[in-house]
Design an enzyme around this catalytic site. Structure first.
Site, PDB file in Angstrom:
ATOM      1  N   CYS A   1       0.849  -1.185   0.000  1.00 62.02           N
ATOM      2  CA  CYS A   1       0.000   0.000   0.000  1.00 62.02           C
ATOM      3  C   CYS A   1       0.887   1.238   0.000  1.00 62.02           C
ATOM      4  CB  CYS A   1      -0.885  -0.018   1.244  1.00 62.02           C
ATOM      5  SG  CYS A   1      -1.974   1.408   1.382  1.00 62.02           S
ATOM      6  N   LEU A   2       0.537   2.214  -0.818  1.00 59.94           N
ATOM      7  CA  LEU A   2       1.341   3.439  -0.907  1.00 59.94           C
ATOM      8  C   LEU A   2       1.350   4.207   0.423  1.00 59.94           C
ATOM      9  CD1 LEU A   2       0.370   4.694  -4.490  1.00 59.94           C
ATOM     10  CD2 LEU A   2       2.478   3.536  -3.783  1.00 59.94           C
TER      11      LEU A   2
ATOM     12  N   HIS B   1      -9.046  -3.832  -1.941  1.00 58.93           N
ATOM     13  CA  HIS B   1      -8.087  -3.029  -1.164  1.00 58.93           C
ATOM     14  C   HIS B   1      -8.469  -1.546  -1.186  1.00 58.93           C
ATOM     15  CE1 HIS B   1      -3.692  -2.129  -0.031  1.00 58.93           C
ATOM     16  NE2 HIS B   1      -4.201  -0.943  -0.292  1.00 58.93           N
TER      17      HIS B   1
ATOM     18  N   HIS C   1     -10.208   1.188   1.782  1.00 52.86           N
ATOM     19  CA  HIS C   1      -9.704   2.511   2.201  1.00 52.86           C
ATOM     20  C   HIS C   1     -10.859   3.490   2.448  1.00 52.86           C
ATOM     21  CE1 HIS C   1      -5.325   2.528   2.038  1.00 52.86           C
ATOM     22  NE2 HIS C   1      -5.302   1.932   0.861  1.00 52.86           N
TER      23      HIS C   1
HETATM   24 CO    CO Z   1      -3.678   1.032  -0.011  1.00 46.45          CO
END
Ligand code: CO
Length: 154
Positions: free
Chosen positions: A88-89, A130, A134
């Site tokens: 994940c960034l 994913h 968020h």
């Molecule tokens: Co992410």
């Protein structure tokens, strides 16, 4: 077009629930443009609006088949299950395995306000789950099965 700052784990914004988009205006289109720029610059496969500090239900995804922009995405169907490593960034440098459906169907709006249906399997199914997580303040590490940060690419 601009690259926005990506919030990192520990920032409380990432834990909040995003509100639905009610108007697709110039500002939202700018947000989507910036999110795509930011995702590509960071070499990610997906980015959700809360990751750039905007608590609105919008995500961008590109798993190699072109850019997907999803406004108010909802998972309407899931099938099967698989376990794969994710990153994940907002959590740089970490990889953990997560169980996800093998196939998902998502309904969303595109930037023209049209309802679209996206069917994803494998990596796209993972990315859809994913990124939509968020929007509800959920990070993939919450669902971690195993931390594989130092176990890959050896
Ligand atoms: Co992410």
């Amino acid at each position: 077009m601009a690259i926005r700052r990506i919030l990192h784990e520990g920032d409380s914004t990432l834990r909040k629930t995003s509100r639905p988009v009610d108007v697709i205006d110039k500002r939202l289109k700018q947000l989507l443009d910036d999110m795509a720029d930011t995702m590509y610059a960071a070499e990610g496969a997906g980015l959700a609006a809360p990751q750039v500090g905007v608590l609105r239900r919008a995500v961008v995804i590109d798993v190699g088949d072109g850019l997907l922009e999803l406004i108010n995405p909802v998972i309407v169907h899931t099938e099967g299950s698989m376990v794969n490593p994710e990153g994940c960034l907002s959590i740089p440098g970490r990889r953990c395995t997560v169980e996800r459906p093998e196939k998902v169907i998502v309904h969303a709006l595109n930037r023209k306000g049209q309802t679209i249906e996206v069917e994803g399997t494998e990596f796209l199914a993972m990315a859809l789950c994913h990124e939509i997580d968020h929007l509800d303040g959920i990070l993939y590490v919450d669902k971690m099965i195993e931390d594989v940060t130092n176990k890959e690419g050896a």
